[in-house]
Scaffold this motif. Structure first.
Motif, mmCIF file in Angstrom:
data_model
loop_
_atom_site.group_PDB
_atom_site.id
_atom_site.type_symbol
_atom_site.label_atom_id
_atom_site.label_comp_id
_atom_site.label_asym_id
_atom_site.label_seq_id
_atom_site.Cartn_x
_atom_site.Cartn_y
_atom_site.Cartn_z
ATOM 1 N N ASP A 1 0.850 -1.177 0.000
ATOM 2 C CA ASP A 1 0.000 0.000 0.000
ATOM 3 C C ASP A 1 0.892 1.234 0.000
ATOM 4 N N THR A 2 0.376 2.326 -0.526
ATOM 5 C CA THR A 2 1.147 3.558 -0.633
ATOM 6 C C THR A 2 0.339 4.712 -0.061
ATOM 7 N N ILE A 3 0.984 5.524 0.764
ATOM 8 C CA ILE A 3 0.368 6.731 1.320
ATOM 9 C C ILE A 3 1.162 7.931 0.821
ATOM 10 N N ASN A 4 0.495 8.888 0.203
ATOM 11 C CA ASN A 4 1.150 10.109 -0.248
ATOM 12 C C ASN A 4 1.404 11.036 0.939
ATOM 13 N N VAL A 5 2.583 11.642 0.988
ATOM 14 C CA VAL A 5 2.931 12.562 2.070
ATOM 15 C C VAL A 5 3.624 13.779 1.493
ATOM 16 N N ASP A 6 3.599 14.843 2.270
ATOM 17 C CA ASP A 6 4.364 16.045 1.927
ATOM 18 C C ASP A 6 4.983 16.556 3.219
ATOM 19 N N LEU A 7 6.267 16.291 3.419
ATOM 20 C CA LEU A 7 6.952 16.587 4.662
ATOM 21 C C LEU A 7 8.033 17.647 4.476
ATOM 22 N N HIS A 8 7.918 18.433 3.417
ATOM 23 C CA HIS A 8 8.995 19.373 3.124
ATOM 24 C C HIS A 8 9.106 20.484 4.157
ATOM 25 N N THR A 9 8.050 20.714 4.954
ATOM 26 C CA THR A 9 8.094 21.803 5.934
ATOM 27 C C THR A 9 8.791 21.416 7.234
ATOM 28 N N ILE A 10 9.182 20.144 7.366
ATOM 29 C CA ILE A 10 9.917 19.754 8.567
ATOM 30 C C ILE A 10 11.253 20.493 8.604
ATOM 31 N N ASP A 11 11.531 21.096 9.727
ATOM 32 C CA ASP A 11 12.796 21.813 9.898
ATOM 33 C C ASP A 11 13.946 20.815 9.889
ATOM 34 N N ALA A 12 14.967 21.131 9.121
ATOM 35 C CA ALA A 12 16.125 20.232 9.059
ATOM 36 C C ALA A 12 16.785 20.064 10.410
ATOM 37 N N ASN A 13 16.549 20.994 11.342
ATOM 38 C CA ASN A 13 17.130 20.921 12.680
ATOM 39 C C ASN A 13 16.228 20.191 13.672
ATOM 40 N N THR A 14 15.108 19.615 13.155
ATOM 41 C CA THR A 14 14.227 18.866 14.040
ATOM 42 C C THR A 14 15.009 17.766 14.744
ATOM 43 N N LYS A 15 14.817 17.694 16.057
ATOM 44 C CA LYS A 15 15.577 16.729 16.842
ATOM 45 C C LYS A 15 15.246 15.290 16.453
ATOM 46 N N GLN A 16 13.972 14.996 16.397
ATOM 47 C CA GLN A 16 13.534 13.664 15.987
ATOM 48 C C GLN A 16 12.029 13.669 15.719
#
Length: 552
Positions: A421-436
């Motif tokens: 199964d495939t779920i479409n996502v758009d995660l480009h707004t995650i800050d590159a400095n996000t801890k986890q």
């Protein structure tokens, strides 16, 4: 041949559960977030799934049958073949015969020549009886469509104008309920062809014990306008052409056969077992009580008999060689199958033949071998036996249809059944400095099936970017099963999956989450059963821990 629809199914197990939930494109900056001690939380999935929810989504073209205990059975139907009556009862053009008038059966030559021009003679009557061929079929009544034509050809060589009245008690106009009655007038020494459209007419062709007989009566009068030599004559012929009917009553004959009815052979794809997913081809399962049910749906007022001369499982390799040796050919259960006649034009008859392990033990390995196709050949006849007459009836749309039901009671065991199964996502707004990022999961299941999955983040071309859950990880355990295959107390499983800061660039570029789930019952000591009251509670959420600098 008509095809069984594409189906994702499990046998003794369940399908990928996440695919049963609502799927969206998740954009983190659009969530309503709440601060929990520096942690941002957003829900992904909150759903309670019963077996009906899962099966309805996973097997849309199946029928789910639930008995009074809640036990579930999947039924898939495909059509083996359909034969329409008008395809195997074809009546060709008919020559209805011809008659002649001359001076031997009208007035004498001397009397004719002695009379003055304008003198009338007649009427002179002749009757002709024609048999509609071939026989059989023997026709009592035939209701004709537009396009069916009675063609009358008259060649008049007499030195006289003629008037021919044509009547027939065999041809009835259903618009007026009157017998056929037409007049053709023709000048001396001329010829003509006149066609009458017999749309919405009844050909009443029974005369006592004689059937397929059409009677025509000609009554001719003539009016002299010249002198005759004695060699002149009037020729009249009739033809029934382009015969098309919407209703037939009569008798097709004993042991009637036609190539459009039988023998008949075809290859039926069983889409249930035709998944192109490579891992699905390695699936093995064993159902305790699978079965076929062949249903004969007869709208035609004729009894019939069928014999399956071949009924083989067919699973080809890449070169078309059959890898499946299972066969029901030669089984007595599929020989001399009687198909009952429809009761009347509006009362079709259904006859069923159940092929289960009681009457044919080979049905279990046959179905459990997961044949991609079934190859069959069938012979048959209509009006089996030697009766001199049985009233047969049908319309131009009447048919005999043979359906094949694949009946799968969800009772058994299986392993290595894999789904994607495939779920479409758009995660480009995650800050590159996000801890986890933490994927938090909670499952509570009363299904007797272990589920494993892998979760991989990919780009738009399905190239892997980051593996969250490695293949082979069991995340949804099945409920305990007693010796009768019943589940008791539910199993609960919950776990947090951590995506570290080092993976943030890969996660930001992800456009899809590819989920592969597999189900198996090999950890159970007995065959399991699936009931409609079994449930899976699914809760999933995502926590984002931002990077906090020492200045905050």
């Amino acid at each position: 041949m008509k095809k069984l629809q594409k189906i994702i199914v499990y046998a003794g197990g369940i399908v990928l559960l996440l695919s049963s939930c609502k799927k969206e494109t998740y954009e983190l900056d659009k969530f309503s977030m709440t601060n929990f001690n520096g942690e941002y939380a957003a829900p992904l999935v909150a759903s309670d799934l019963t077996i009906r929810d899962i099966l309805t989504k996973a097997a849309k073209d199946s029928n789910i049958v639930v008995d009074n205990t809640g036990f579930c059975t999947l039924v898939y139907r495909g059509t083996l073949f359909t034969s329409r009556a008008k395809d195997f009862v074809i009546i060709g053009n008919q020559n209805l015969g011809s008659i002649n008038y001359d001076f031997s059966n009208t007035t004498s030559l001397a009397t004719f020549n002695a009379a003055s021009n304008g003198t009338s003679f007649g009427p002179y009557t002749q009757t002709i009886s024609a048999i509609i061929t071939p026989t059989p079929p023997l026709i009592d009544s035939l209701y004709t469509n537009s396009g069916t034509s009675l063609d009358i050809i008259i060649n008049n060589a007499m030195p006289a104008a003629i008037s021919v009245t044509i009547t027939s008690p065999s041809i009835i106009d259903l618009n007026t309920n009157l017998n056929f009655n037409q007049i053709i007038n023709l000048s001396a020494s001329t010829s003509t062809l006149v066609s009458y459209d017999l749309g919405n007419h009844l050909l009443k062709l029974v005369n006592g014990s004689t059937r397929s007989q059409l009677n025509l009566k000609y009554s001719m009068k003539m009016q002299k306008n010249g002198t005759a030599t004695g060699l002149e004559q009037i020729g009249i012929s009739a033809n029934l052409n382009n015969i098309s009917f919407n209703k037939f009553i009569g008798y097709l004959g004993a042991n009637y056969t036609h190539p459009n009815f039988a023998p008949y052979k075809d290859t039926v794809p069983i889409s249930l077992f035709r998944s192109s997913e490579p891992t699905y081809t390695n699936t093995t399962f064993s159902l305790v009580d699978p079965k076929f049910e062949i249903k004969f749906y007869n709208e035609i007022g004729v009894p019939a008999q069928l014999n399956f001369t071949k009924l083989d499982a067919y699973t080809p390799d890449q070169w078309g060689n059959n890898l499946n040796s299972n066969s029901l050919s030669g089984s007595s259960i599929i020989q001399n199958i009687s198909i009952n006649s429809a009761l009347n034009f509006n009362a079709p008859k259904t006859t069923s033949l159940s092929i289960n392990k009681t009457v044919e033990p080979q049905i279990v390995p046959f179905i459990n071998s997961r044949p991609k196709n079934i190859i069959y050949e069938v012979n048959g006849s209509i009006n089996p036996g030697s009766s001199s007459y049985i009233r047969n009836f049908f319309t131009d749309t009447s048919r005999i249809r043979v359906d094949l039901d694949v009946i799968l009671p969800l009772w058994g065991n299986m392993k290595d059944l894999v789904f994607l199964d495939t779920i479409n996502v758009d995660l480009h707004t995650i800050d590159a400095n996000t801890k986890q990022v933490i994927l938090r999961t909670y499952f509570e299941s009363t299904f007797p099936v272990d589920m494993g999955m892998s979760v991989i983040f990919t780009d738009t071309l399905y190239n892997p970017l980051y593996t969250l859950i490695s293949p082979g990880t069991v995340v949804i355990p099945g409920a305990s099963v007693d010796v009768n295959g019943y589940t008791s107390a539910p199993k609960i499983y919950k776990k947090d999956y951590i995506i570290p800061q080092s993976a943030m660039p890969l996660i930001k570029n992800s456009k899809k989450i590819l989920i592969k789930a597999f189900a198996y019952t090999t950890n159970y000591p007995t065959n399991v059963k699936i009931y409609d009251f079994q449930k899976l509670k699914v809760r999933m959420g995502i926590d984002v821990k931002p990077y906090l600098s020492s200045n905050n």
